[in-house]
Every structure is written in C-alpha cells, then in structure tokens.
Design an enzyme around this catalytic site. Sequence first.
Site, mmCIF file in Angstrom:
data_model
loop_
_atom_site.group_PDB
_atom_site.id
_atom_site.type_symbol
_atom_site.label_atom_id
_atom_site.label_comp_id
_atom_site.label_asym_id
_atom_site.label_seq_id
_atom_site.Cartn_x
_atom_site.Cartn_y
_atom_site.Cartn_z
ATOM 1 C CE LYS A 111 15.935 -17.662 35.689
ATOM 2 N NZ LYS A 111 17.029 -17.239 36.361
ATOM 3 C CE LYS A 156 20.437 -23.541 42.664
ATOM 4 N NZ LYS A 156 19.591 -22.501 42.030
ATOM 5 C CD1 TRP A 164 24.821 -32.254 34.482
ATOM 6 C CD2 TRP A 164 26.861 -31.388 34.315
ATOM 7 N NE1 TRP A 164 24.745 -31.154 33.681
ATOM 8 C CE2 TRP A 164 25.978 -30.596 33.560
ATOM 9 C CE3 TRP A 164 28.210 -31.024 34.348
ATOM 10 C CZ2 TRP A 164 26.384 -29.477 32.857
ATOM 11 C CZ3 TRP A 164 28.629 -29.910 33.651
ATOM 12 C CH2 TRP A 164 27.714 -29.148 32.910
ATOM 13 N NE ARG A 205 25.754 -31.356 43.424
ATOM 14 C CZ ARG A 205 26.439 -30.371 43.971
ATOM 15 N NH1 ARG A 205 25.848 -29.601 44.856
ATOM 16 N NH2 ARG A 205 27.695 -30.146 43.654
ATOM 17 C CG HIS A 224 20.610 -0.547 16.220
ATOM 18 N ND1 HIS A 224 20.920 0.466 15.338
ATOM 19 C CD2 HIS A 224 20.109 0.055 17.322
ATOM 20 C CE1 HIS A 224 20.645 1.633 15.886
ATOM 21 N NE2 HIS A 224 20.143 1.418 17.089
ATOM 22 C CD GLU A 284 18.012 -20.591 33.646
ATOM 23 O OE1 GLU A 284 19.093 -21.165 33.695
ATOM 24 O OE2 GLU A 284 17.734 -19.634 34.383
ATOM 25 C CD GLU A 340 17.590 -13.636 35.818
ATOM 26 O OE1 GLU A 340 18.682 -13.722 35.226
ATOM 27 O OE2 GLU A 340 17.124 -14.559 36.504
ATOM 28 C CG ASN A 347 31.443 -32.416 41.952
ATOM 29 O OD1 ASN A 347 31.525 -32.145 40.756
ATOM 30 N ND2 ASN A 347 31.001 -31.551 42.847
ATOM 31 N N GLY A 348 34.232 -33.189 39.989
ATOM 32 C CA GLY A 348 35.370 -32.324 39.652
ATOM 33 C C GLY A 348 36.041 -32.847 38.389
ATOM 34 C CB CYS A 402 29.196 -34.949 39.940
ATOM 35 S SG CYS A 402 29.745 -35.312 38.283
HETATM 36 O O1 M6R Z 1 25.672 -20.047 42.040
HETATM 37 P P1 M6R Z 1 25.869 -18.857 41.126
HETATM 38 O O2 M6R Z 1 25.010 -17.708 41.456
HETATM 39 O O3 M6R Z 1 27.326 -18.470 41.026
HETATM 40 O O4 M6R Z 1 25.448 -19.397 39.690
HETATM 41 C C1 M6R Z 1 25.625 -18.606 38.558
HETATM 42 C C2 M6R Z 1 24.928 -19.189 37.363
HETATM 43 O O5 M6R Z 1 25.445 -20.453 37.065
HETATM 44 C C3 M6R Z 1 23.416 -19.310 37.580
HETATM 45 O O6 M6R Z 1 22.857 -18.077 37.914
HETATM 46 C C4 M6R Z 1 22.760 -19.859 36.310
HETATM 47 O O7 M6R Z 1 22.809 -18.897 35.283
HETATM 48 C C5 M6R Z 1 21.329 -20.322 36.539
HETATM 49 N N1 M6R Z 1 21.012 -21.298 35.548
HETATM 50 C C6 M6R Z 1 20.324 -19.240 36.480
HETATM 51 O O8 M6R Z 1 19.025 -19.668 36.583
#
Ligand code: M6R
Length: 590
Positions: A473, A585, A75, A28, A492, A476, A469, A101-102, A2
């Site tokens: 990418k 985010k 959110w 966000r 395996h 997501e 990683e 937010n929370g 949020c």
């Molecule tokens: O703000 P942070 O680096 O702590 O966030 C960690 C993860 O939530 C963040 O890297 C997330 O995996 C993203 N979607 C990556 O693109």
Amino acid sequence: MCGIVGYIGNRNDVGSLLLNSLKKLEYRGYDSCGVAGISDREILVKKDIGKIEEVDKKLDFSSVKGSIGIAHTRWSTHGGVTKENAHPHLSNNKKIAVVHNGIVENYQELRNFLKENGFSFYSSTDTEVIPNLIEFEMRNGKNFEKATIDALRKIEGSYAVLVLNADEKKLIAARKGAPLVLGAADDGHFVSSDIPSFIEHTKDVTYLHDGDVIIFGNSLKIFNLLEDKEVIRPVDTVEWNIEQAMKGNFDHFMLKEISEQVETIQRAVEQDKSIIFEIVQQIKEAKGIFFVACGTSYHACLTASYLFSKIAKMHVNVVVASEFPSYEHFLTDKTLVIAVSQSGETADVLEAVKTAKNKNSKIISLVNVMGSSLHRYSDQSLMMHAGPEICVVATKTYTSQLAILTLLIYALVGKYEEGKKELKYLWNLIYNLTSANIRERIKQLSERLKDSNHIFLIGRGLQYPTALEAALKIKEVSYIHAEGFSGGELKHGTIALIEQGTPCIVFVSEENEKEIISNAIEIKTRGGYIIGVASKNNEVFDFYIKVPEVGNTNPIAQIIPIQTLAYQLATLRGFDPDRPRNLAKSVTVK
Ligand code: M6R
C-alpha cells in the site's frame, strides 16, 4: 489498463457523451486518450497524450457530433507514449476506426502481410493492424460485418475492440480475453470496458463472453466466433448506482473506499450461507488445495493460509498466479483451485485457472465483479459485494476478501456462527478505525514519514501477510520504498539498512507480542524509529497507533490505519492516490 467505450443511438452529442464516459474509466490508468465519430461519411479522430481534461481542453472532444462514436484511454504496452500511438487508429482508407484493449500477439506477422499488400503504418502499436486487416478483407468484396469477423479470426492474443465504419455508419464490438460489457439505455447502446462509464444512463447490462461479436444494426445481434453461431446473452441489472461509483464528498476514491469498509465488511459477512457450505463441502472432498491470486489478493490468500493452519489445522498451497504453471504437475481432477481476484480479469489469474481446468481441477473463485471472466470460468463463486472499487489501489476489497475467507474457515470447522459473531464484533470497531480522529492521529505520523527513503514493516504469524500488504500500500501510492518482513527475518540481512531514524512499523498481536517486541528492540537499538500498531502501548514505540485486539480478525483491523497512512503519504507528497504512476486497476496482460 486501457479503457474503451462506444455509443450508438439516437443522441446527437456523441463527443460529450463519450468524454463523460471516458472520465469514469480514468481509474484504470492511462497515458493518452482519444475519441472518434463520423461526420459526412468521414471519421473524425481527436487524440493525444496526457490527461483527458488536458487533451479535451486542447482538442474539444464535444465538437465530435453525431450519434455513433468510440473512445479510448491508452495504457501503453506496444509502442511508446506518443500521439501517433494513441487510439483510435484508422485504416489506410480512413473508413475504419478501432479502439482496442489487449494485445495482438501475432501483430508483426500481420503487419508484414499487410505491408506486402500495400498497406502503410503510422504508429508502432499492435492495434493498427486491426483496422487495416478489416480494410483488406473489405477490399476482397466482403461487407463490413463479414470482413470484421474474418479479421478477428486472424488475430491471436487478447482483445476488447470497438470498430467504427464510416460508410455504413455501423459499430461492431468484440471481446476475447479482455473485459467488455454492453449497456442498453432508452436512447441507445453503450459498450465499454466497465459499467461506471455508462451507469448513469442504464443499469441493464449484458456481460459478453469470449468470442462474442456484437453487430449493432437495426436490431442488435451477437455472434460468437468460438461457437460459430448467433447467441443470446442474458440482461442483468446492476445493484449499485452512480453515487456509489462517484467520489461524493471525498477528495479521492481511495479515502472514500477506505471509509466504506464499515459497510463493505458487513456486506461481505452477510454471504449466502448455502454457498459457503457448498464450498466447505468441496474443500473437505478435495485432495490438494491451491489458492492463486496476484498483488493484494495474494496477500489475502496468504493470510487465509495462516488461518487454515491455525483454525482448521489444514495445509493449503498459496501461489502467486504468474508462478502457477510451475505447479501444474500437482493438479488432478481432485484438486481444488481457489482463485481470488477483485476484478476477475487479471490475466495471470485467468491463465492459472485455464491451466487448472485443463487438468480437470475444480475452480472456486472469490470476485468482486459480477460477470467478469473469472466469475464465468469458475465452477462456483463467492461475491465480495464491495461495490465498485475505482481507486487503482485495492483497499475495501482486501478486507472483504479477508472477512469472507475467515468466515469460510470457521464454517469448515463447524463454527460458522462463531466466525460470524467475531466478524460482527469487528465491524462495529471499523467506525472508529476509519474515523476523522484516527485520520488526524495518522496525519502526525505522515508528516514525520513523508521524506523517508525507506519504511520497513514487520509482523509474525497472521501479522506477516499484513506487513507485506501494508508495504505494498505504502509503496504503490507514496512511491516510498517499503518492505514487509516476518519479524525474525529483517535481521538476516536488511537490518544493515537501519540508520538513525529509519522508520519501522511493527504489527503486534497478543499471540506474538513477546517475540515481535523483541524484534522491535533489535531495530531500535540500531537507531530505528518504531511505530507500533497494537492494542496497548509499549515503551519501545516512538509512535503508537491503537488498534483493538481482535484475534483472528486482527489482519482486517490492523491494515486499515496503514491504508490511511499510505493515502496521506501520497497526498502530502503531492501524488494522486487514485491513479498511481505505471499501475493499472486490472492487469489484463501477462
Ligand atoms: O483484480 P485483482 O484482485 O486480480 O488484482 C490483483 C492485483 O493486480 C492488485 O491487487 C494490485 O496489486 C493492486 N495494485 C493492489 O493495490
């Protein structure tokens, strides 16, 4: 997650002001939005599910006039995506409005208590208890300020809240465990989850601490619930400007942020040397080192663990932050915990840090957001200096993390200057890796891959975390199933999924060329389509992406083309790479 923003000041167009601010919080992630202002001592609420643009078209947020208001992007966590669950939420007497937010962890208990006292509920959110609890306190004769403070004391969980009172025309803001920043402009105050929402009005910001409650009246006062007294918080000036937070000529923030790596890696390397050396000293003195992080930041830590082993011959533990409680038995006052987080607000990371603090371990953090919770909870911090990262997907902050951690490890073995030289050599190559030529080349690959059901990625040694990683990418933003493996591991089990044409991206470095090419051959033999990310072509590759061989900085160079690939797959498949579905985010809930 949020986003909340509020304004109180001299302007009379609060609706359009907040609409503009809300758009800057879109990154966000959200499913509904709303605005509230005060008109003739009544609160006017406009809210619905959908994108800000659509909801505004329908409800016209700018028609909310006046000089005080609050706004929200939701959110959903508690309660489905419905208009009723969208914020702002009103108290039963409609005099109090709240955006939040929370998570109110004891909301069921509070809701039952309020119901017993005659209150009704119109949503299935946890938030709705807040305005009603304040009304309850006011019914007992307290003024708005006292009632809000007493209500907040009863809330367990995390919050950043903005509370509007129609009768007193007052605004109160508070935070505990969720981000909130105050901006002081010439014609009023903004209070928001993040700076981009008001940076075009002011660069003077105050980072609020847990337990801070701001009471906006004739003068502004901050009361801290935990310290039980009024406090003064310093005003900082942000270094970046609105242009940096805006898209410029790029179609999406993701592409802009990928391209910015030319500068951000440079800024990351130009760290304050004295802090690096202080941290080196702490690493040397520590008995046990734990890296904690989530998602992309976790992959940066995993890469660092390979470099610690390779360059410094040193073992470090790397733990996904949400799993950290299982390791608490190993923490002592001699342990060093290095927490890595772009936002500095990731709930799992903050929880891990709290666990470590309880054991008197030292906390060092690597963060991008100055004044974030993690920044403040740490004994010492290194800043990424990557500027605001608006796209939900982390790109430039990942390579900044890698650059800084690499430099730190070189410094640890007395080779700071050598490390800097290698990173400087690398940043000259980044121009090419983010150039239009490379984008064109990768576009051909995206066309080939856009309808794939699976993409597999393999790497060995330093290239293994790169494969993880890169897979994150791709999945997501493009929603294509992608999985990263260490070179030897695919066979395996998962190799069973390889069919004619199944794409497999292979990260090659000089060090592991022989072994990884042999893994690529195993996959090709079963029909796999091999995409090589390497410094030289190989007959096993069906498609070749040329990336220079840069040794220990290979992880930085090799991820960049795949960030571009992920971006292009998303856009070709018709998805918005800046706001992937279901993602936020900063994940401020556990
Ligand atoms: O703000 P942070 O680096 O702590 O966030 C960690 C993860 O939530 C963040 O890297 C997330 O995996 C993203 N979607 C990556 O693109």
